[in-house]
Design an enzyme around this catalytic site. Structure first.
Site, short mmCIF file in Angstrom:
data_model
loop_
_atom_site.label_atom_id
_atom_site.label_comp_id
_atom_site.label_asym_id
_atom_site.label_seq_id
_atom_site.Cartn_x
_atom_site.Cartn_y
_atom_site.Cartn_z
CB CYS A 58 -0.93 0.01 1.20
SG CYS A 58 -1.96 1.49 1.29
CD GLU A 76 -3.29 -9.78 2.51
OE1 GLU A 76 -2.99 -9.91 3.71
OE2 GLU A 76 -2.44 -9.59 1.62
NE ARG A 99 -0.94 -12.66 8.40
CZ ARG A 99 0.29 -12.30 8.70
NH1 ARG A 99 0.71 -12.38 9.95
NH2 ARG A 99 1.14 -11.87 7.78
NE ARG A 130 -1.94 -8.68 7.11
CZ ARG A 130 -1.46 -8.63 8.35
NH1 ARG A 130 -2.24 -8.25 9.35
NH2 ARG A 130 -0.21 -8.98 8.62
#
Length: 487
Positions: free
Chosen positions: A81, A119, A170, A172
């Site tokens: 990103c 993702e 986790r 995401r």
């Protein structure tokens, strides 16, 4: 590339890492026609297990001039990103130029795959990146994709084990989109696929049974003598202070726990000293004050809060805390080991916790699940085993089967690659939920029907039922590619 005969769909794997997306997509029966990963070490592990090298650079293969990416039915990408420019008033593709998402978008424009699966870290869906999020959603819609503007934030610990879930928090964000240029569902809102996921509910994980943990000594996971000394000292703190705090707070179960705020030994002073400083007394009443300004009013509000809480805690239990400090010479510990972040609630001892030696301090959590694997040296310590998580256990935490082969590389490289990876069970279930959401669109085309059949109708609920087999097939392809060519 994979050479699956009569594969139900073709996919590409961008920013492939060691193959978290590939694992799920191969288990669905897909055929990889292009993959790319710029990191050499990760690419070697990928090649060893999937039978083809992804080593390359997407910026060379997909740009304004070149399109070296073949046609495909599904595009998967765990893309970095990079910040999009906020200058100017333009929207759409021009705003993504200079970012790696722009290269993904060039591929989408060239081939319009039936399904796009992206993702990223959760922060992409946070308020600081609203602009970037809006650009991604709008550019996909401009290309004819049905995509929800509501983020799908998901973690493998939310899934039951029988669905490929794992005891790892986790979180995401997933962006899933279906090519629908004709708008078959009209104005029907594209809700996030999360609504179609079967979640674990309130059931807690059992690390020893659900991961599972390896028995006995595991090479490369031992704690150093210093680490054991630090943890033994803080375990003494926990076992000493538990009965003291409980006895002092009999009226409130919530208060009858160890402090939940960061415990900073360097910030233990009498409350009256802190109050005097806050009232304007000259000087900072701490021996170690390198991170504090001279004036109380210049201390950030969040740090003032922690200073006040530590001073009150020390003042209330000074006799017990001073004896503990003397027993272990805590002042000689490194600064980050003079801090405890207790997030283990009613756990009675430190050695029953899951631990991390972080720059911010020693973090202790309940032993029901593990924090997210990260690509830096914060490998979790399993308190009950008195050792770090092994690379095999870390791979299990990401959903990889035990026959996945990392080759001769160092354990540090393996931990890094797993920390950078995507959880296989999360990908598997997110894609199945997406196919369920857009069944009506997928049924309208031959490619869509083939994807729907492979992902939803013919697939088991968990990738675990197939992963060992598909990894063995990939390793067989790799072995064949390494054979000498007959002259």
């Amino acid at each position: 590339m994979s050479t699956t005969e009569g594969a139900p769909f073709r996919y590409i794997d961008l920013f492939a890492g060691i193959g978290g997306f590939a694992a799920a997509l191969e288990a669905f029966g897909g055929e990889c026609v292009y993959s790319v990963e710029i990191d050499d070490a990760a690419a070697k592990v990928y090649e060893r297990n999937w039978g083809h090298s992804p080593l390359g650079d997407i910026t060379r293969d997909a740009n304004d001039v070149v399109m070296n990416v073949p046609a495909h039915d599904l595009l998967a990408a765990g893309f970095p990103c990079q910040p999009f420019s906020k200058s100017g008033a333009q929207r759409g593709m021009e705003e993504t130029r200079g970012t790696l998402y722009w290269n993904i978008l060039k591929i989408i424009q060239a081939h319009h795959p039936t399904i796009v699966l992206l993702e990223n870290v959760r922060n992409l869906a946070g308020p600081r990146h609203k602009h970037e999020w809006d650009v991604i959603i709008q550019t996909l819609r401009d290309e004819g994709y049905r995509v929800s503007e509501t983020p799908s934030v998901f973690s493998p610990h939310l899934l039951p084990l029988e669905r490929g879930g794992r005891p790892q928090v986790r979180e995401r964000v997933f962006i899933t989109a279906t090519y629908d240029p004709d708008g078959l569902l009209g104005e029907v809102e594209a809700k996030p696929p999360l609504a179609n996921l079967s979640l674990r509910g309130g059931e807690e994980w059992d690390l020893a049974a659900d991961l599972p943990l390896s028995d006995g000594e595991v090479p490369g996971t031992a704690l150093s003598a210093d680490e054991v000394a630090w943890l033994e000292a803080w375990d003494d703190f926990v076992t000493t202070m538990w009965p003291v705090v409980r006895a002092a707070n009999t009226d409130s179960e919530r208060e009858a726990t160890l402090p939940g705020f960061p415990i900073w030994v360097d910030r233990w002073i009498k409350a009256e000293q802190l109050e005097a400083w806050a009232a304007g007394a000259p000087g900072v009443p701490y021996r170690n004050r390198t991170d504090l300004p001279d004036l109380w009013d210049d201390v950030p509000a969040w740090k003032q809060n922690f200073l006040v809480k530590n001073a009150r805690f020390y003042t209330r239990y000074k006799a017990q805390l001073d004896r503990w400090l003397a027993r272990h010479e805590v002042a000689t510990f490194p600064p980050s080991r003079r801090k405890l972040e207790w997030q283990a609630q009613q756990t009675p001892t430190l050695w029953e916790c899951v631990l991390q030696l972080r720059p911010s301090g020693i973090r202790a959590k309940r032993p029901t699940h593990l924090p997210a694997l990260v690509a830096i040296t914060q490998t979790s310590i399993i308190g009950s085993a008195r050792r770090r998580l092994s690379t095999t256990e870390a791979a299990r935490l990401q959903g990889f089967p035990d026959n996945f082969d990392f080759g001769p590389q160092s354990a540090a490289a393996t931990y890094k690659q797993l920390g950078n990876g995507v959880n296989i069970g999360a990908v598997w279930n997110m894609l199945r939920a997406h196919a369920s959401r857009d069944r009506a669109v997928l049924e309208a085309s031959e490619k869509g029907r083939s994807l729907l059949k492979a992902i939803l109708d013919d697939a088991p609920k968990s990738p675990d039922d197939r992963l060992e087999h598909v990894v063995a097939e990939g390793q067989s392809r790799y072995a064949e590619s390494m054979l000498p060519v007959a002259v």
